[in-house]
Write a protein that holds these residues in place. Structure first.
Motif, PDB file in Angstrom:
ATOM      1  N   PHE A  34       9.109  11.160   0.854  1.00  0.00           N
ATOM      2  CA  PHE A  34       9.924  11.568  -0.293  1.00  0.00           C
ATOM      3  C   PHE A  34      10.120  10.421  -1.277  1.00  0.00           C
ATOM      4  O   PHE A  34       9.995  10.604  -2.494  1.00  0.00           O
ATOM      5  N   PHE A  35      10.395   9.233  -0.765  1.00  0.00           N
ATOM      6  CA  PHE A  35      10.657   8.098  -1.644  1.00  0.00           C
ATOM      7  C   PHE A  35       9.401   7.325  -2.033  1.00  0.00           C
ATOM      8  O   PHE A  35       9.356   6.714  -3.100  1.00  0.00           O
ATOM      9  N   VAL A  36       8.375   7.331  -1.179  1.00  0.00           N
ATOM     10  CA  VAL A  36       7.204   6.478  -1.430  1.00  0.00           C
ATOM     11  C   VAL A  36       6.093   7.216  -2.177  1.00  0.00           C
ATOM     12  O   VAL A  36       5.457   6.655  -3.078  1.00  0.00           O
ATOM     13  N   ILE A  37       5.832   8.478  -1.817  1.00  0.00           N
ATOM     14  CA  ILE A  37       4.792   9.265  -2.493  1.00  0.00           C
ATOM     15  C   ILE A  37       5.388  10.619  -2.920  1.00  0.00           C
ATOM     16  O   ILE A  37       4.948  11.679  -2.462  1.00  0.00           O
ATOM     17  N   PRO A  38       6.397  10.583  -3.779  1.00  0.00           N
ATOM     18  CA  PRO A  38       7.116  11.819  -4.122  1.00  0.00           C
ATOM     19  C   PRO A  38       6.255  12.889  -4.785  1.00  0.00           C
ATOM     20  O   PRO A  38       6.426  14.083  -4.505  1.00  0.00           O
ATOM     21  N   ALA A  39       5.334  12.498  -5.664  1.00  0.00           N
ATOM     22  CA  ALA A  39       4.521  13.500  -6.366  1.00  0.00           C
ATOM     23  C   ALA A  39       3.640  14.264  -5.377  1.00  0.00           C
ATOM     24  O   ALA A  39       3.523  15.498  -5.452  1.00  0.00           O
ATOM     25  N   ALA A  40       3.015  13.551  -4.459  1.00  0.00           N
ATOM     26  CA  ALA A  40       2.162  14.196  -3.458  1.00  0.00           C
ATOM     27  C   ALA A  40       2.993  15.098  -2.555  1.00  0.00           C
ATOM     28  O   ALA A  40       2.569  16.204  -2.192  1.00  0.00           O
ATOM     29  N   MET A  41       4.195  14.650  -2.216  1.00  0.00           N
ATOM     30  CA  MET A  41       5.024  15.459  -1.333  1.00  0.00           C
ATOM     31  C   MET A  41       5.516  16.722  -2.033  1.00  0.00           C
ATOM     32  O   MET A  41       5.539  17.799  -1.444  1.00  0.00           O
ATOM     33  N   ARG A  42       5.913  16.589  -3.279  1.00  0.00           N
ATOM     34  CA  ARG A  42       6.391  17.772  -4.011  1.00  0.00           C
ATOM     35  C   ARG A  42       5.277  18.805  -4.157  1.00  0.00           C
ATOM     36  O   ARG A  42       5.516  20.008  -4.044  1.00  0.00           O
ATOM     37  N   ALA A  43       4.046  18.325  -4.385  1.00  0.00           N
ATOM     38  CA  ALA A  43       2.924  19.245  -4.545  1.00  0.00           C
ATOM     39  C   ALA A  43       2.575  19.950  -3.238  1.00  0.00           C
ATOM     40  O   ALA A  43       2.266  21.147  -3.231  1.00  0.00           O
ATOM     41  N   ALA A  44       2.645  19.215  -2.124  1.00  0.00           N
ATOM     42  CA  ALA A  44       2.234  19.770  -0.832  1.00  0.00           C
ATOM     43  C   ALA A  44       3.358  20.505  -0.102  1.00  0.00           C
ATOM     44  O   ALA A  44       3.108  21.447   0.647  1.00  0.00           O
ATOM     45  N   HIS A  45       4.606  20.072  -0.340  1.00  0.00           N
ATOM     46  CA  HIS A  45       5.748  20.633   0.400  1.00  0.00           C
ATOM     47  C   HIS A  45       6.931  20.843  -0.548  1.00  0.00           C
ATOM     48  O   HIS A  45       7.958  20.170  -0.422  1.00  0.00           O
ATOM     49  N   PRO A  46       6.813  21.770  -1.499  1.00  0.00           N
ATOM     50  CA  PRO A  46       7.858  21.925  -2.527  1.00  0.00           C
ATOM     51  C   PRO A  46       9.240  22.281  -1.981  1.00  0.00           C
ATOM     52  O   PRO A  46      10.254  21.752  -2.471  1.00  0.00           O
ATOM     53  N   GLU A  47       9.312  23.171  -1.002  1.00  0.00           N
ATOM     54  CA  GLU A  47      10.624  23.546  -0.454  1.00  0.00           C
ATOM     55  C   GLU A  47      11.272  22.374   0.273  1.00  0.00           C
ATOM     56  O   GLU A  47      12.477  22.127   0.136  1.00  0.00           O
ATOM     57  N   LEU A  48      10.489  21.667   1.034  1.00  0.00           N
ATOM     58  CA  LEU A  48      10.985  20.499   1.751  1.00  0.00           C
ATOM     59  C   LEU A  48      11.449  19.437   0.761  1.00  0.00           C
ATOM     60  O   LEU A  48      12.501  18.797   0.951  1.00  0.00           O
ATOM     61  N   HIS A  75       0.838  -1.203   0.000  1.00  0.00           N
ATOM     62  CA  HIS A  75       0.000   0.000   0.000  1.00  0.00           C
ATOM     63  C   HIS A  75       0.878   1.260   0.000  1.00  0.00           C
ATOM     64  O   HIS A  75       0.892   2.017   0.979  1.00  0.00           O
ATOM     65  N   PRO A  76       1.593   1.491  -1.094  1.00  0.00           N
ATOM     66  CA  PRO A  76       2.497   2.654  -1.141  1.00  0.00           C
ATOM     67  C   PRO A  76       1.762   3.992  -1.049  1.00  0.00           C
ATOM     68  O   PRO A  76       2.355   5.003  -0.679  1.00  0.00           O
ATOM     69  N   GLU A  77       0.466   3.986  -1.377  1.00  0.00           N
ATOM     70  CA  GLU A  77      -0.295   5.237  -1.321  1.00  0.00           C
ATOM     71  C   GLU A  77      -0.352   5.816   0.097  1.00  0.00           C
ATOM     72  O   GLU A  77      -0.623   7.015   0.277  1.00  0.00           O
ATOM     73  N   ASP A  90      11.182  13.104 -10.912  1.00  0.00           N
ATOM     74  CA  ASP A  90      11.803  13.195 -12.228  1.00  0.00           C
ATOM     75  C   ASP A  90      12.078  11.801 -12.803  1.00  0.00           C
ATOM     76  O   ASP A  90      11.889  11.559 -13.998  1.00  0.00           O
ATOM     77  N   LEU A  91      12.474  10.864 -11.947  1.00  0.00           N
ATOM     78  CA  LEU A  91      12.754   9.504 -12.412  1.00  0.00           C
ATOM     79  C   LEU A  91      11.485   8.779 -12.846  1.00  0.00           C
ATOM     80  O   LEU A  91      11.508   7.986 -13.784  1.00  0.00           O
ATOM     81  N   LEU A  92      10.399   9.051 -12.151  1.00  0.00           N
ATOM     82  CA  LEU A  92       9.172   8.303 -12.393  1.00  0.00           C
ATOM     83  C   LEU A  92       8.311   8.871 -13.507  1.00  0.00           C
ATOM     84  O   LEU A  92       7.291   8.270 -13.883  1.00  0.00           O
ATOM     85  N   THR A  93       8.691  10.035 -14.077  1.00  0.00           N
ATOM     86  CA  THR A  93       7.896  10.627 -15.165  1.00  0.00           C
ATOM     87  C   THR A  93       8.570  10.409 -16.511  1.00  0.00           C
ATOM     88  O   THR A  93       9.730  10.065 -16.589  1.00  0.00           O
ATOM     89  N   LEU A 114      19.782  16.529  -0.527  1.00  0.00           N
ATOM     90  CA  LEU A 114      20.401  15.616   0.436  1.00  0.00           C
ATOM     91  C   LEU A 114      20.631  14.241  -0.163  1.00  0.00           C
ATOM     92  O   LEU A 114      21.727  13.674  -0.057  1.00  0.00           O
ATOM     93  N   TYR A 115      19.599  13.684  -0.799  1.00  0.00           N
ATOM     94  CA  TYR A 115      19.670  12.310  -1.285  1.00  0.00           C
ATOM     95  C   TYR A 115      20.178  12.187  -2.722  1.00  0.00           C
ATOM     96  O   TYR A 115      20.244  11.070  -3.252  1.00  0.00           O
ATOM     97  N   ARG A 116      20.515  13.307  -3.342  1.00  0.00           N
ATOM     98  CA  ARG A 116      21.100  13.316  -4.696  1.00  0.00           C
ATOM     99  C   ARG A 116      20.211  12.607  -5.716  1.00  0.00           C
ATOM    100  O   ARG A 116      20.686  11.925  -6.623  1.00  0.00           O
ATOM    101  N   ILE A 117      18.915  12.751  -5.524  1.00  0.00           N
ATOM    102  CA  ILE A 117      17.985  12.061  -6.405  1.00  0.00           C
ATOM    103  C   ILE A 117      16.664  12.808  -6.412  1.00  0.00           C
ATOM    104  O   ILE A 117      16.301  13.445  -5.416  1.00  0.00           O
ATOM    105  N   ASP A 118      15.954  12.759  -7.544  1.00  0.00           N
ATOM    106  CA  ASP A 118      14.630  13.363  -7.646  1.00  0.00           C
ATOM    107  C   ASP A 118      13.660  12.268  -8.089  1.00  0.00           C
ATOM    108  O   ASP A 118      13.544  11.965  -9.289  1.00  0.00           O
ATOM    109  N   PRO A 119      12.981  11.613  -7.150  1.00  0.00           N
ATOM    110  CA  PRO A 119      12.081  10.502  -7.510  1.00  0.00           C
ATOM    111  C   PRO A 119      11.013  10.887  -8.503  1.00  0.00           C
ATOM    112  O   PRO A 119      10.673  10.094  -9.395  1.00  0.00           O
TER     113      PRO A 119
END
Length: 276
Positions: free
Chosen positions: A245-259, A160-162, A273-276, A266-271
């Motif tokens: 950040f890793f499990v629901i990245p799209a929702a997190m970016r939309a709700a907390h863009p600065e975070l 249930h990653p959602e 960007d990878l998933l689109t 920090l993690y040298r990755i943009d989930p």
């Protein structure tokens, strides 16, 4: 004088040899390739792996090889640890290390796996009075000690990653956090300039989550992106935002863009960007 110089040289050698030995050992273990079955299990259980660039896949495999050889997995309450379990835990744990120089959780020696939620004993001391209580847990990271995980809860998280939860990412975020000597929500950065915005952004977002928790009503239409457990402390906040950040990245970016941007750095990755 010759004896004095010899003693100094011997002391230097005794100091340097362990450092270079451990460095050589880490390099040797990272160079051991994962087997075909291990890679299949990785592709099957770590969704983000298939979207990583080839060089990042190679790096993740190398860190996992070190992790799998360096850490002992112990089954508890009758659980028999299997290779899929080891690969799942190592894969999620090593995902947090991509793109950065690391010693692969140097203070960790043992991963304890329970079949499901387990009961832990807690002792509190207040005003010289000691009390003991028991609490049900999905996982915990002991300071410079073992990581304890519920395999059943990890399976539920993956199904249930959602829900934005992953007990391995959560507990290993704590292990990253401890590397500067304390659980304070600030991991070690490669340079002073790297984390210059970390404290103000996380402080603001942490306070917002605490306010939201304190005023949350049952009539709210949808749960927040960040679990309210993150409002317990800065250390728990860091672990919770790592999960999201890793499990629901799209929702997190939309709700907390600065975070989200701080975590990308920090993690040298943009989930996303990878998933689109």
């Amino acid at each position: 004088m010759d004896t004095f110089l010899a003693i100094i040289l011997l002391a230097i050698l005794l100091w340097l040899v362990p450092i270079y030995y451990h460095r050589w050992r880490r390099h040797r273990l990272r160079a051991r390739p994962l087997g075909a079955e291990q890679i299949r299990l990785l592709e099957e259980n770590l969704p983000l792996y298939r979207h990583l660039p080839p060089e990042r896949q190679t790096e993740l495999q190398a860190n996992m090889s070190l992790f799998l050889h360096d850490k002992e997995f112990v089954g508890c309450n009758g659980l028999q640890v299997t290779e899929p379990m080891r690969i799942c835990v190592a894969g999620f744990a090593c995902l947090l290390l991509l793109g950065r120089e690391n010693r692969c959780y140097p203070y960790l020696r043992t991963v304890l796996l329970y079949p499901g939620t387990y009961v832990a004993r807690e002792t509190y001391v207040e005003n010289h009075i000691e009390t003991t209580a028991h609490s049900a847990r999905e996982g915990e990271a002991h300071y410079r000690g073992p990581v304890v995980l519920s395999w059943g809860d990890l399976e539920q998280d993956m199904q249930h990653p959602e829900e934005g939860r992953n007990v391995v990412l959560h507990e290993f975020a704590h292990k990253l956090d401890e590397e500067d000597g304390s659980y304070d929500g600030r991991p070690v950065f490669a340079s002073a300039g790297e984390g210059k915005n970390w404290a103000p952004v996380l402080k603001r977002e942490f306070e917002l989550l605490r306010q939201k928790r304190d005023h949350w009503g049952e009539d709210e239409e949808s749960p927040p992106v960040l679990d309210f457990y993150g409002a317990e402390s800065p250390a728990e906040f860091f672990a919770v935002i790592t999960e999201s950040f890793f499990v629901i990245p799209a929702a997190m970016r939309a709700a907390h863009p600065e975070l989200y941007r701080e975590l990308c750095a920090l993690y040298r990755i943009d989930p996303c960007d990878l998933l689109t």
